[in-house]
Enzyme design. Structure first.
Site, PDB file in Angstrom:
ATOM      1  CB  SER A  86       7.652  16.053  43.171  1.00  0.00           C
ATOM      2  OG  SER A  86       8.190  14.938  43.843  1.00  0.00           O
ATOM      3  CE1 TYR A 110      11.238  15.363  39.176  1.00  0.00           C
ATOM      4  CE2 TYR A 110      11.306  14.871  41.526  1.00  0.00           C
ATOM      5  CZ  TYR A 110      10.614  14.916  40.326  1.00  0.00           C
ATOM      6  OH  TYR A 110       9.291  14.516  40.290  1.00  0.00           O
TER       7      TYR A 110
END
Length: 276
Positions: A161, A175
């Site tokens: 990501s 995350y």
């Protein structure tokens, strides 16, 4: 078109891809795109019902051979089930995995000290530990197959990501940190196995309209901030087929990635502190 070209482009159901998090979002799009390319599929997600619905759709549309594997990769039992499947080398009649797509993940956010320890562990288990163990299980089989002359592309696509590429990510520290680990580890593994005929590609999506980003969507994020899941999948499959180790889908995120590489980290941190 020559007969040789027709042969190359003919669907080859002997190729098999395993996609995690396949029941929706980017994972579902990987399943559809790979079915269109003639792959047999092993679909992994927690919900058997959702997987069976997707499998029925793909079988009807493409005549695809599909194996449904309902498993929670965030649990030791679920992970062990899928590790066993990707370890298959074909000796017992089970099709070995030509392409592993590590897509499953969870994107819980929040200020770190407010996050529950169990939620932190669950995110690391799925976003990091499962990716490592599945890749560790499939690569030795793929390396052995490549060494024995397998006439097909073998390897792994790891979905990271852009959140992991920002030096400071308030509200998304666990995350983003996990995705950064996947990025650095994946590029190193790519360098280790490339010379053995196996290819590992890391894909860096930005915001995609999926259930994971519903909160961001409801906040009114502008349209240019999103990249279509179809583009994420298309660009990453092309990159993997071309032997590239990294791909950033979408022009806006390619630009952002370039800026992050040249802007002083102190400036990025200062901006992040003001936004926290």
């Amino acid at each position: 078109m020559s007969e040789a070209d027709r042969t190359r482009n003919r669907p080859d159901p002997s190729r098999t891809a395993l996609v995690t998090g396949a029941s929706r979002g980017i994972g579902e799009e990987y399943a559809r795109s790979l079915a269109q390319r003639g792959y047999s599929l092993v679909l992994v997600a927690r919900s058997r019902e959702n997987l069976e619905d997707l499998a029925g759709d793909l079988r009807g549309s493409y005549g695809t051979d599909i194996e449904v594997l309902a498993a929670d990769l965030g649990t030791p039992e679920g992970l062990a089930t899928v590790v066993e499947r990707v370890s298959a080398d074909g000796s017992d009649g089970t099709a070995p995995i030509d392409l592993l797509v590590n897509n499953a993940g969870r994107g819980d956010g929040g200020v770190f000290v407010d996050q529950e320890p169990d939620d932190i562990d669950a995110m690391i288990d799925l976003n990091v530990r499962a990716v490592l163990h599945l890749t560790r299980a499939v690569l030795p089989v793929q390396i052995a197959r490549a060494a024995s002359g397998a006439d097909r592309r073998l390897g792994v696509i790891n979905v990271s990501s852009m959140a992991g590429e920002v030096p400071s990510n308030p509200g998304g520290s666990v995350y983003g940190g996990g995705k950064k680990f996947i990025a650095l580890w994946s590029e190193s593994v790519s360098a280790e196995v490339r010379g053995k005929g196996v290819y590992v590609t890391t894909v860096f999506p930005g915001f995609v309209r999926t259930d994971m980003t519903r909160g961001v969507q409801e906040q009114g994020m502008p349209e240019f901030a999103f990249v279509a899941k179809e583009q994420v999948v298309r660009d990453s499959l092309r990159a993997w087929s071309a032997g590239r180790s990294v791909v950033v889908p979408g022009a806006a995120y390619k630009t952002a990635d370039g800026l992050l590489r040249v802007l002083p980290r102190s400036l990025v941190r200062a901006v992040a502190r003001r936004m926290a």
